[in-house]
Design a protein around this motif. Structure first.
Motif, PDB file in Angstrom:
ATOM      1  N   ILE A  59       0.858  -1.189   0.000  1.00 39.63           N
ATOM      2  CA  ILE A  59       0.000   0.000   0.000  1.00 39.63           C
ATOM      3  C   ILE A  59       0.894   1.239   0.000  1.00 39.63           C
ATOM      4  O   ILE A  59       1.579   1.516   0.990  1.00 39.63           O
ATOM      5  CB  ILE A  59      -0.940  -0.003   1.228  1.00 39.63           C
ATOM      6  CG1 ILE A  59      -1.762  -1.289   1.280  1.00 39.63           C
ATOM      7  CG2 ILE A  59      -1.834   1.237   1.206  1.00 39.63           C
ATOM      8  CD1 ILE A  59      -2.629  -1.568   0.068  1.00 39.63           C
ATOM      9  N   THR A  60       0.911   1.934  -1.091  1.00 36.18           N
ATOM     10  CA  THR A  60       1.783   3.106  -1.247  1.00 36.18           C
ATOM     11  C   THR A  60       0.977   4.402  -1.132  1.00 36.18           C
ATOM     12  O   THR A  60      -0.259   4.396  -1.222  1.00 36.18           O
ATOM     13  CB  THR A  60       2.468   3.076  -2.623  1.00 36.18           C
ATOM     14  OG1 THR A  60       1.454   3.183  -3.632  1.00 36.18           O
ATOM     15  CG2 THR A  60       3.278   1.796  -2.816  1.00 36.18           C
ATOM     16  N   LYS A  61       1.691   5.468  -0.972  1.00 38.78           N
ATOM     17  CA  LYS A  61       1.065   6.796  -0.955  1.00 38.78           C
ATOM     18  C   LYS A  61       0.340   7.040  -2.283  1.00 38.78           C
ATOM     19  O   LYS A  61      -0.744   7.615  -2.312  1.00 38.78           O
ATOM     20  CB  LYS A  61       2.126   7.866  -0.714  1.00 38.78           C
ATOM     21  CG  LYS A  61       1.591   9.261  -0.581  1.00 38.78           C
ATOM     22  CD  LYS A  61       2.692  10.248  -0.230  1.00 38.78           C
ATOM     23  CE  LYS A  61       2.108  11.632  -0.058  1.00 38.78           C
ATOM     24  NZ  LYS A  61       3.138  12.604   0.377  1.00 38.78           N
ATOM     25  N   GLU A  62       0.929   6.567  -3.377  1.00 39.83           N
ATOM     26  CA  GLU A  62       0.330   6.747  -4.695  1.00 39.83           C
ATOM     27  C   GLU A  62      -0.998   5.984  -4.813  1.00 39.83           C
ATOM     28  O   GLU A  62      -1.968   6.505  -5.372  1.00 39.83           O
ATOM     29  CB  GLU A  62       1.298   6.301  -5.789  1.00 39.83           C
ATOM     30  CG  GLU A  62       2.528   7.198  -5.942  1.00 39.83           C
ATOM     31  CD  GLU A  62       3.562   7.033  -4.826  1.00 39.83           C
ATOM     32  OE1 GLU A  62       4.278   8.018  -4.539  1.00 39.83           O
ATOM     33  OE2 GLU A  62       3.643   5.953  -4.216  1.00 39.83           O
ATOM     34  N   ILE A 116      -3.006   5.201  -2.352  1.00 41.69           N
ATOM     35  CA  ILE A 116      -3.971   5.920  -1.516  1.00 41.69           C
ATOM     36  C   ILE A 116      -4.496   7.138  -2.268  1.00 41.69           C
ATOM     37  O   ILE A 116      -5.697   7.418  -2.267  1.00 41.69           O
ATOM     38  CB  ILE A 116      -3.341   6.309  -0.165  1.00 41.69           C
ATOM     39  CG1 ILE A 116      -3.056   5.041   0.661  1.00 41.69           C
ATOM     40  CG2 ILE A 116      -4.241   7.277   0.608  1.00 41.69           C
ATOM     41  CD1 ILE A 116      -2.201   5.267   1.888  1.00 41.69           C
ATOM     42  N   HIS A 160      -6.286  10.415   5.482  1.00 41.88           N
ATOM     43  CA  HIS A 160      -5.680   9.588   4.439  1.00 41.88           C
ATOM     44  C   HIS A 160      -4.680  10.349   3.572  1.00 41.88           C
ATOM     45  O   HIS A 160      -3.694   9.758   3.133  1.00 41.88           O
ATOM     46  CB  HIS A 160      -6.763   9.014   3.513  1.00 41.88           C
ATOM     47  CG  HIS A 160      -7.831   8.257   4.210  1.00 41.88           C
ATOM     48  ND1 HIS A 160      -7.571   7.201   5.040  1.00 41.88           N
ATOM     49  CD2 HIS A 160      -9.174   8.412   4.208  1.00 41.88           C
ATOM     50  CE1 HIS A 160      -8.721   6.727   5.523  1.00 41.88           C
ATOM     51  NE2 HIS A 160      -9.703   7.450   5.032  1.00 41.88           N
ATOM     52  N   GLU A 210      -0.663  14.877   5.370  1.00 41.74           N
ATOM     53  CA  GLU A 210       0.321  14.470   6.380  1.00 41.74           C
ATOM     54  C   GLU A 210       0.265  15.347   7.628  1.00 41.74           C
ATOM     55  O   GLU A 210       0.384  14.833   8.748  1.00 41.74           O
ATOM     56  CB  GLU A 210       1.725  14.499   5.779  1.00 41.74           C
ATOM     57  CG  GLU A 210       1.956  13.401   4.772  1.00 41.74           C
ATOM     58  CD  GLU A 210       3.344  13.441   4.156  1.00 41.74           C
ATOM     59  OE1 GLU A 210       4.304  13.812   4.865  1.00 41.74           O
ATOM     60  OE2 GLU A 210       3.453  13.101   2.965  1.00 41.74           O
ATOM     61  N   ASN A 222      -0.568   9.261   8.247  1.00 41.66           N
ATOM     62  CA  ASN A 222      -1.639   8.874   7.335  1.00 41.66           C
ATOM     63  C   ASN A 222      -1.931   7.373   7.431  1.00 41.66           C
ATOM     64  O   ASN A 222      -1.029   6.568   7.625  1.00 41.66           O
ATOM     65  CB  ASN A 222      -1.274   9.190   5.881  1.00 41.66           C
ATOM     66  CG  ASN A 222      -1.219  10.667   5.604  1.00 41.66           C
ATOM     67  OD1 ASN A 222      -0.170  11.189   5.291  1.00 41.66           O
ATOM     68  ND2 ASN A 222      -2.340  11.352   5.704  1.00 41.66           N
ATOM     69  N   ALA A 254      -4.335   4.300   5.319  1.00 38.96           N
ATOM     70  CA  ALA A 254      -5.032   3.991   4.069  1.00 38.96           C
ATOM     71  C   ALA A 254      -6.531   3.916   4.332  1.00 38.96           C
ATOM     72  O   ALA A 254      -6.973   3.613   5.441  1.00 38.96           O
ATOM     73  CB  ALA A 254      -4.530   2.670   3.499  1.00 38.96           C
ATOM     74  N   ILE A 287       1.011   3.680   5.125  1.00 37.92           N
ATOM     75  CA  ILE A 287       1.783   3.741   3.889  1.00 37.92           C
ATOM     76  C   ILE A 287       2.965   2.779   4.007  1.00 37.92           C
ATOM     77  O   ILE A 287       3.643   2.728   5.040  1.00 37.92           O
ATOM     78  CB  ILE A 287       2.254   5.182   3.617  1.00 37.92           C
ATOM     79  CG1 ILE A 287       1.043   6.079   3.326  1.00 37.92           C
ATOM     80  CG2 ILE A 287       3.266   5.232   2.465  1.00 37.92           C
ATOM     81  CD1 ILE A 287       1.352   7.561   3.289  1.00 37.92           C
ATOM     82  N   ASP A 288       3.182   2.018   2.971  1.00 37.14           N
ATOM     83  CA  ASP A 288       4.239   1.014   2.832  1.00 37.14           C
ATOM     84  C   ASP A 288       3.964  -0.289   3.573  1.00 37.14           C
ATOM     85  O   ASP A 288       4.815  -1.191   3.573  1.00 37.14           O
ATOM     86  CB  ASP A 288       5.622   1.561   3.198  1.00 37.14           C
ATOM     87  CG  ASP A 288       6.088   2.616   2.213  1.00 37.14           C
ATOM     88  OD1 ASP A 288       5.680   2.557   1.026  1.00 37.14           O
ATOM     89  OD2 ASP A 288       6.846   3.518   2.616  1.00 37.14           O
TER      90      ASP A 288
END
Length: 139
Positions: free
Chosen positions: A22-25, A27, A41, A44, A55, A57, A94-95
């Motif tokens: 699960i990346t920032k992109e 999301i 979400h 920041e 953040n 998801a 994230i990540d």
């Protein structure tokens, strides 16, 4: 990419999964698709002051991975999602690497319905979502 099965091939206890980081992109794309720009979400600075401190998801982003398992692996192509019960147990950050699972727990041959235990866990094995789903499978 997907597994094609017939109803007669399905057995209680069959289990499949898929894993995604699960990346920032991701999301951001999910927010764009759904118009859910809740700042927990996507902002920041806002997220720093929440109970999570950063953040998280969207819960439905991880839940969407369950849909992917049902649609491509178990029972696979040809099913129609009838219902899904979800309990969100822990945040996804994230990540995080999320593995979505589905396991057949009930088969109704007369109505061609399949009930599945569904859950998602993170890279540490912590359950982040759990529930049950029901699909109609006419193959």
């Amino acid at each position: 990419m997907y597994k094609q099965r017939t109803f007669s091939e399905l057995k209680i206890g069959m289990k499949e999964s898929m894993t995604k980081k699960i990346t920032k992109e991701l999301i951001g794309k999910f927010a764009e698709i759904t118009d859910d720009y809740n700042p927990v979400h996507v902002d920041e600075e806002y997220a720093k002051d929440t109970m999570f401190g950063k953040n998280i998801a969207h819960g439905m982003l991880s839940a969407g991975l369950i849909s992917a398992v049902l649609g491509t692996k178990l029972p696979g192509p040809g099913n129609l999602y009838m219902s899904q019960e979800l309990k969100f147990r822990a945040p996804v950050f994230i990540d995080d690497v999320i593995t979505a699972w589905a396991e057949i727990i009930e088969l109704n041959e007369e109505k061609h319905r399949v009930k599945l235990a569904t859950w998602c866990e993170n890279q540490d094995g912590k359950i982040v979502i759990e529930g049950t789903g029901m699909v109609y499978f006419d193959k």
